[in-house]
Design a protein around this motif. Structure first.
Motif, PDB file in Angstrom:
ATOM      1  N   ARG A   1       3.924  37.581 -47.449  1.00  0.00           N
ATOM      2  CA  ARG A   1       2.477  37.788 -47.340  1.00  0.00           C
ATOM      3  C   ARG A   1       1.901  37.599 -45.936  1.00  0.00           C
ATOM      4  N   GLY A   2       2.644  36.921 -45.044  1.00  0.00           N
ATOM      5  CA  GLY A   2       2.076  36.681 -43.736  1.00  0.00           C
ATOM      6  C   GLY A   2       3.070  36.093 -42.764  1.00  0.00           C
ATOM      7  N   TYR A   3       2.673  36.082 -41.490  1.00  0.00           N
ATOM      8  CA  TYR A   3       3.544  35.617 -40.411  1.00  0.00           C
ATOM      9  C   TYR A   3       2.698  34.981 -39.315  1.00  0.00           C
ATOM     10  N   PHE A   4       3.038  33.738 -38.959  1.00  0.00           N
ATOM     11  CA  PHE A   4       2.353  33.019 -37.893  1.00  0.00           C
ATOM     12  C   PHE A   4       3.359  32.689 -36.794  1.00  0.00           C
ATOM     13  N   LEU A   5       3.110  33.198 -35.606  1.00  0.00           N
ATOM     14  CA  LEU A   5       4.001  32.937 -34.480  1.00  0.00           C
ATOM     15  C   LEU A   5       3.695  31.568 -33.873  1.00  0.00           C
ATOM     16  N   TRP A   6       4.751  30.825 -33.595  1.00  0.00           N
ATOM     17  CA  TRP A   6       4.611  29.577 -32.848  1.00  0.00           C
ATOM     18  C   TRP A   6       5.024  29.866 -31.415  1.00  0.00           C
ATOM     19  N   SER A   7       4.103  29.747 -30.454  1.00  0.00           N
ATOM     20  CA  SER A   7       2.794  29.164 -30.612  1.00  0.00           C
ATOM     21  C   SER A   7       1.797  30.002 -29.803  1.00  0.00           C
ATOM     22  N   LEU A   8       0.530  29.768 -30.075  1.00  0.00           N
ATOM     23  CA  LEU A   8      -0.519  30.472 -29.336  1.00  0.00           C
ATOM     24  C   LEU A   8      -0.344  30.278 -27.833  1.00  0.00           C
ATOM     25  N   MET A   9       0.023  29.068 -27.439  1.00  0.00           N
ATOM     26  CA  MET A   9       0.142  28.769 -25.998  1.00  0.00           C
ATOM     27  C   MET A   9       1.097  27.607 -25.790  1.00  0.00           C
TER      28      MET A   9
END
Length: 492
Positions: free
Chosen positions: A428-436
């Motif tokens: 259902r989704g994907y969050f990349l680590w990390s924004l910065m």
């Protein structure tokens, strides 16, 4: 088409595309506006605890630069942003009747700013920074913490739940247990690998379950959100996939790491049978009358079982697995772990000593979760690639081309697409680590996972996009891959 070939295709039309951070790693402002110390504030100032001798006192200073962060997220066209709340910033004495309204105001501004820019907040209640005042009373090693965590969760639902529709109770309880209360290389630095790590796994599972039950019974109908726990796991590949002993060792490793917390939540409210049997046997061999692994009452099992709306998965890398022998038993990660795990020497290493690029491991792990835990909705809540930076100059070496990270993102996301399109995994989704770039726990600023470079020598903590940020935007715009990507190439 071979399994190693990249494919074209698209994720669900409502797929979540995000980046992720954690409060202690980015916020700074460690003692500003009424915030009290957390265990990480305490631990990072302990001599020798952090590789480069640094701490998170200022870090990215997101407490003051949150508007810049929102702009970065917006420019990348993320639909979601995962961040955590600082328990000690909101409740300095851990008493919900005495809140720190400056902390509440900060998170209100962040949440409102995200929503105003079309970005959905995904909020983690606990990402390792336990208030020191609670640790001093026993923290996760004492049952009183279960009710305190529920009290904290209620406070957060009350103040932010009208706008936050995706909650994560606890991030990577396995790491908290193993590193915070086992080896002691993370805060709070407790070294009790034979009992402490198991003790806190019990209270974290019950804390999570009570928070989930609270949301489900009192908030879900009016706030219409979802809530789960996020678990971390490597993939364990049998050293010889045709050898049953290697296959058994790999399965045992997965049951005792991912399954340690997944089995109670997604199966039957209790620890995995293989884990229970092994620790009971080891305890008996040590002359103990009962297992070092705590037990749950039947009522507690009922409370824990089924406390999920999705499967939150943090995955970075893979390992090869084989049985433990007399010659190798000194090399195992933990005395109770009857499996030897190690990297394939042919695999490419990233900036972290433990992180190797093994994209096909993600696809296998996603299938393992689907097959073992009831084919749940899966959200990859962390996945990313590190680079190494010098100890003596945390602002140096921007590496804006970051070709290895670009290859990592393309290859891992393509394997995730295969799991979705070819294997039927409900992703259902994907969050990349990390924004910065941020404070990377015990490694300080010597390792960087950021899509954006942060100049820690600049008082304003200037953020600069790397090529990986631009690549990620391109994948988001296509909602996948309109053509099979060259996963061996590190350019956009």
């Amino acid at each position: 088409m071979s399994d190693s070939e990249a494919i074209s295709g698209h994720f669900r039309v409502d797929f979540m595309w995000g980046t992720a951070t954690a409060s202690y790693q980015i916020e700074g402002a460690h003692d500003a506006d009424g915030k009290s110390p957390s265990v990480w504030d305490m631990f990072a100032h302990k001599e020798g605890a952090i590789v480069d001798g640094c701490n998170g006192d200022i870090s990215c200073d997101s407490y003051h630069n949150y508007k810049d962060d929102i702009e970065l997220i917006k420019q990348m066209k993320n639909t979601h942003y995962r961040f955590s709340l600082s328990w000690s910033r909101l409740l300095p004495t851990a008493d919900s009747s005495a809140p720190n309204m400056a902390g509440v105001a900060y998170y209100n501004k962040l949440i409102d700013g995200l929503l105003a820019n079309g970005i959905e907040p995904c909020v983690t209640l606990f990402h390792w920074d336990l208030p020191r005042c609670l640790h001093d009373k026993g923290g996760w090693q004492d049952d009183f913490i279960i009710e305190k965590f529920k009290e904290y969760a209620k406070f957060c639902f009350d103040h932010f739940g009208d706008r936050v529709k995706m909650w994560i109770t606890i991030n990577e309880p396995h790491v908290v247990a193993a590193f915070g209360y086992g080896s002691g290389i993370h805060a709070p630095g407790v070294q009790d690998p034979m009992s402490g790590c198991y003790q806190v796994s019990r209270t974290m599972l019950l804390g999570h379950a009570h928070a989930w039950r609270l949301y489900d019974s009192e908030y879900r109908a009016k706030q219409n959100g979802v809530i789960s726990i996020t678990l971390n796991s490597d993939w364990a590949e049998p050293a010889n996939p045709a050898n049953q002993e290697d296959k058994d060792a790999a399965d045992f490793y997965l049951q005792c790491t991912l399954g340690w917390f997944a089995h109670p939540v997604y199966v039957d409210g209790d620890y995995p049978p293989k884990m229970k049997e092994a620790i009971a046997r080891k305890s008996k061999e040590q002359g103990l009358e009962k297992s070092r692994l705590p037990t749950f009452t039947e009522e507690e099992k009922k409370i824990i079982k089924g406390t999920h709306d999705f499967f939150g998965l943090n995955h970075y890398t893979s390992r090869v697995c084989s049985p433990v022998t007399e010659e190798t038993k000194a090399m195992v990660l933990h005395p109770d772990l009857e499996a030897l795990v190690y990297p394939n020497e042919k695999w490419e290493r990233a900036g972290s000593v433990w992180l190797f690029l093994v994209p096909w491991g993600l696809r296998k792990l996603l299938n393992f979760i689907a097959n073992n835990y009831g084919n749940p909705k899966i959200i990859i809540t962390e996945n990313g690639c590190s680079t190494k930076h010098p100890h003596d100059n945390p602002g140096d070496v921007a590496n804006l081309k970051d070709e290895q990270r670009c290859r990592y993102i393309k290859s891992y996301l393509n394997e995730a697409l295969k799991a979705h399109l070819l294997d039927g995994v409900d992703l259902r989704g994907y969050f990349l680590w990390s924004l910065m770039d941020n404070f990377e726990w015990a490694e300080g600023y010597t390792e960087r996972f950021g899509l954006h470079h942060v100049d820690f020598n600049d008082p304003k903590r200037k953020r600069t996009p790397r090529n990986s940020a631009k690549l990620y935007t391109k994948i988001i715009e296509e909602n996948g891959f309109s053509a099979p990507p060259d996963v061996t190439d590190g350019t956009i």
